[in-house]
Scaffold this motif. Structure first.
Motif, PDB file in Angstrom:
ATOM      1  N   ARG A 183     -76.463 -67.358  11.915  1.00 53.11           N
ATOM      2  CA  ARG A 183     -77.337 -66.232  11.675  1.00 53.11           C
ATOM      3  C   ARG A 183     -78.741 -66.771  11.436  1.00 53.11           C
ATOM      4  N   ILE A 184     -79.725 -65.881  11.412  1.00 56.92           N
ATOM      5  CA  ILE A 184     -81.108 -66.328  11.346  1.00 56.92           C
ATOM      6  C   ILE A 184     -81.872 -65.590  10.250  1.00 56.92           C
ATOM      7  N   PHE A 185     -82.977 -66.208   9.850  1.00 54.59           N
ATOM      8  CA  PHE A 185     -83.909 -65.573   8.922  1.00 54.59           C
ATOM      9  C   PHE A 185     -85.293 -66.120   9.234  1.00 54.59           C
ATOM     10  N   GLY A 186     -86.284 -65.209   9.338  1.00 53.96           N
ATOM     11  CA  GLY A 186     -87.637 -65.623   9.652  1.00 53.96           C
ATOM     12  C   GLY A 186     -88.547 -65.534   8.446  1.00 53.96           C
ATOM     13  N   THR A 187     -89.443 -66.498   8.318  1.00 52.83           N
ATOM     14  CA  THR A 187     -90.367 -66.516   7.198  1.00 52.83           C
ATOM     15  C   THR A 187     -91.725 -67.020   7.660  1.00 52.83           C
ATOM     16  N   GLY A 188     -92.793 -66.483   7.073  1.00 56.70           N
ATOM     17  CA  GLY A 188     -94.139 -66.896   7.451  1.00 56.70           C
ATOM     18  C   GLY A 188     -94.891 -65.781   8.169  1.00 56.70           C
ATOM     19  N   PRO A 189     -96.135 -66.058   8.592  1.00 52.92           N
ATOM     20  CA  PRO A 189     -97.025 -65.035   9.147  1.00 52.92           C
ATOM     21  C   PRO A 189     -96.693 -64.678  10.592  1.00 52.92           C
ATOM     22  N   ASP A 190     -95.675 -63.859  10.788  1.00 53.70           N
ATOM     23  CA  ASP A 190     -95.228 -63.523  12.137  1.00 53.70           C
ATOM     24  C   ASP A 190     -94.320 -62.306  12.064  1.00 53.70           C
ATOM     25  N   ASP A 191     -94.242 -61.552  13.176  1.00 52.93           N
ATOM     26  CA  ASP A 191     -93.282 -60.454  13.241  1.00 52.93           C
ATOM     27  C   ASP A 191     -91.990 -60.865  13.952  1.00 52.93           C
ATOM     28  N   ILE A 235     -76.938 -71.041   8.834  1.00 54.94           N
ATOM     29  CA  ILE A 235     -78.094 -70.157   8.742  1.00 54.94           C
ATOM     30  C   ILE A 235     -79.273 -70.965   9.292  1.00 54.94           C
ATOM     31  N   VAL A 236     -79.958 -70.416  10.275  1.00 58.10           N
ATOM     32  CA  VAL A 236     -81.125 -71.087  10.843  1.00 58.10           C
ATOM     33  C   VAL A 236     -82.374 -70.394  10.302  1.00 58.10           C
ATOM     34  N   ILE A 237     -83.130 -71.116   9.484  1.00 61.32           N
ATOM     35  CA  ILE A 237     -84.379 -70.595   8.949  1.00 61.32           C
ATOM     36  C   ILE A 237     -85.484 -70.934   9.946  1.00 61.32           C
ATOM     37  N   ILE A 238     -86.185 -69.902  10.420  1.00 62.80           N
ATOM     38  CA  ILE A 238     -87.258 -70.088  11.390  1.00 62.80           C
ATOM     39  C   ILE A 238     -88.579 -69.795  10.689  1.00 62.80           C
ATOM     40  N   ALA A 239     -89.387 -70.833  10.535  1.00 64.47           N
ATOM     41  CA  ALA A 239     -90.639 -70.728   9.789  1.00 64.47           C
ATOM     42  C   ALA A 239     -91.813 -70.702  10.758  1.00 64.47           C
ATOM     43  N   ALA A 240     -92.585 -69.625  10.695  1.00 64.20           N
ATOM     44  CA  ALA A 240     -93.754 -69.489  11.568  1.00 64.20           C
ATOM     45  C   ALA A 240     -94.878 -70.393  11.084  1.00 64.20           C
ATOM     46  N   GLU A 241     -95.571 -71.034  12.028  1.00 59.14           N
ATOM     47  CA  GLU A 241     -96.737 -71.838  11.677  1.00 59.14           C
ATOM     48  C   GLU A 241     -97.871 -70.910  11.231  1.00 59.14           C
ATOM     49  N   LEU A 242     -98.752 -71.425  10.347  1.00 61.23           N
ATOM     50  CA  LEU A 242     -99.852 -70.617   9.826  1.00 61.23           C
ATOM     51  C   LEU A 242    -100.766 -70.108  10.935  1.00 61.23           C
ATOM     52  N   GLN A 243    -100.896 -70.870  12.015  1.00 62.90           N
ATOM     53  CA  GLN A 243    -101.791 -70.477  13.110  1.00 62.90           C
ATOM     54  C   GLN A 243    -101.325 -69.196  13.811  1.00 62.90           C
ATOM     55  N   ASN A 244    -100.079 -68.809  13.624  1.00 56.38           N
ATOM     56  CA  ASN A 244     -99.529 -67.698  14.394  1.00 56.38           C
ATOM     57  C   ASN A 244    -100.255 -66.382  14.165  1.00 56.38           C
ATOM     58  N   ARG A 245    -100.878 -66.238  12.999  1.00 51.96           N
ATOM     59  CA  ARG A 245    -101.565 -64.967  12.719  1.00 51.96           C
ATOM     60  C   ARG A 245    -102.861 -64.832  13.518  1.00 51.96           C
ATOM     61  N   ASN A 246    -103.322 -65.949  14.115  1.00 49.53           N
ATOM     62  CA  ASN A 246    -104.621 -65.928  14.783  1.00 49.53           C
ATOM     63  C   ASN A 246    -104.573 -66.262  16.267  1.00 49.53           C
ATOM     64  N   VAL A 247    -103.385 -66.401  16.841  1.00 45.36           N
ATOM     65  CA  VAL A 247    -103.298 -66.799  18.241  1.00 45.36           C
ATOM     66  C   VAL A 247    -102.486 -65.783  19.035  1.00 45.36           C
ATOM     67  N   ALA A 248    -102.594 -65.846  20.350  1.00 43.95           N
ATOM     68  CA  ALA A 248    -101.813 -64.978  21.214  1.00 43.95           C
ATOM     69  C   ALA A 248    -100.329 -65.296  21.065  1.00 43.95           C
ATOM     70  N   ARG A 249     -99.502 -64.314  21.367  1.00 50.70           N
ATOM     71  CA  ARG A 249     -98.060 -64.474  21.147  1.00 50.70           C
ATOM     72  C   ARG A 249     -97.501 -65.705  21.861  1.00 50.70           C
ATOM     73  N   ALA A 250     -97.917 -65.951  23.075  1.00 50.85           N
ATOM     74  CA  ALA A 250     -97.381 -67.070  23.847  1.00 50.85           C
ATOM     75  C   ALA A 250     -97.773 -68.421  23.265  1.00 50.85           C
ATOM     76  N   GLN A 251     -98.765 -68.441  22.355  1.00 53.99           N
ATOM     77  CA  GLN A 251     -99.204 -69.693  21.743  1.00 53.99           C
ATOM     78  C   GLN A 251     -98.600 -69.917  20.358  1.00 53.99           C
ATOM     79  N   ARG A 252     -97.760 -69.011  19.916  1.00 53.41           N
ATOM     80  CA  ARG A 252     -97.159 -69.152  18.593  1.00 53.41           C
ATOM     81  C   ARG A 252     -96.117 -70.274  18.585  1.00 53.41           C
ATOM     82  N   ARG A 253     -96.008 -70.935  17.429  1.00 55.34           N
ATOM     83  CA  ARG A 253     -95.071 -72.044  17.311  1.00 55.34           C
ATOM     84  C   ARG A 253     -94.293 -71.915  15.999  1.00 55.34           C
TER      85      ARG A 253
END
Length: 246
Positions: free
Chosen positions: A33-41, A111-129
């Protein structure tokens, strides 16, 4: 003499071949199962399940409802759709890799925790990491009244959980039994710092109240603001009730 040298070369070649075969990655099976955390939808995020690309669906405050299945080499890759892809444009990939992590040995329920990089709030979706952390989620190994710390800051942290001291690089800590602190007004004391040339700098110090009959992942995240050293935290908690005797 020539025969001896030839025999020695053949033996060395055989040894190297055996070592090469031993280091080849063997296929694994993972239910997670998964859980997402950080600046991302976390919309439009995929993983490759060993055969095809499958979109991930997140819950905002809990583990995903869906359990995903993976079979393949012990590497879990995350992908985003390539906005430049068209069926007519040869050589343009349909998906862009956005993260990757190794699958630990002897983990089949995770459980796979997926953490968004801080840059994700300021870049296009295809550039998110993203960072991804595969944690053992079997109830036999991660049970009731246990808390595990997950460090996603990329900084070596030093701290204390209850009465236990630890040094924590990126990734997860051991599990800590918080039974003696559960239900108390004060909660379990947790603090972390990192080393500087002028000595340790405190980045977190809280007493965290944890309810009984739960298992908890405390996620340590990078500071929200560029000039701050105070890390963010996120708690992922799941109820586990003891089995009633038959």
């Amino acid at each position: 003499m020539v025969r001896h040298i030839t025999t020695l070369i053949i033996a060395l070649f055989t040894l190297v071949s055996l070592q090469s075969n031993a280091t080849e990655l063997t296929d694994v099976t993972l239910d997670f199962r998964i859980f997402g955390t950080g600046p991302d939808d976390f919309k439009g995020l995929f993983f490759f399940n060993g055969k095809t690309y499958e979109e991930l669906s997140f819950n905002r405050t809990s583990r995903s409802t869906t359990t995903y299945h993976y079979q393949g080499k012990p590497i879990l890759d995350l992908y985003l759709q390539n906005p430049n892809f068209t069926a007519e444009q040869l050589g343009e990939p349909q998906y862009i890799q956005a993260g990757s992590t190794n699958i630990p040995d002897n983990v089949s329920t995770s459980i796979v925790i997926i953490a968004a990089e801080l840059q994700n709030r300021n870049v296009a979706r295809a550039q998110r990491r993203y960072q991804a952390f595969v944690m053992n989620d079997a109830k036999e190994t991660f049970g009731v009244n246990a808390v595990c710390i997950l460090n996603t800051t990329r900084v070596q942290l030093y701290g204390k959980v209850g009465e236990h001291t630890l040094s924590l690089a990126s990734g997860e800590s051991q599990q800590f039994d918080y039974t003696r602190y559960s239900g108390t007004e004060k909660g379990i004391p947790i603090l972390f710092a990192f080393k500087t040339k002028n000595g340790p700098r405190l980045v977190m110090s809280n007493n965290i109240r944890l309810a009984k009959n739960r298992r908890v992942i405390l996620i340590l995240q990078p500071p929200r603001h560029p000039n701050s050293t105070r890390i963010e935290t996120r708690t992922l908690s799941e109820a586990i009730y003891p089995k009633k005797p038959e």
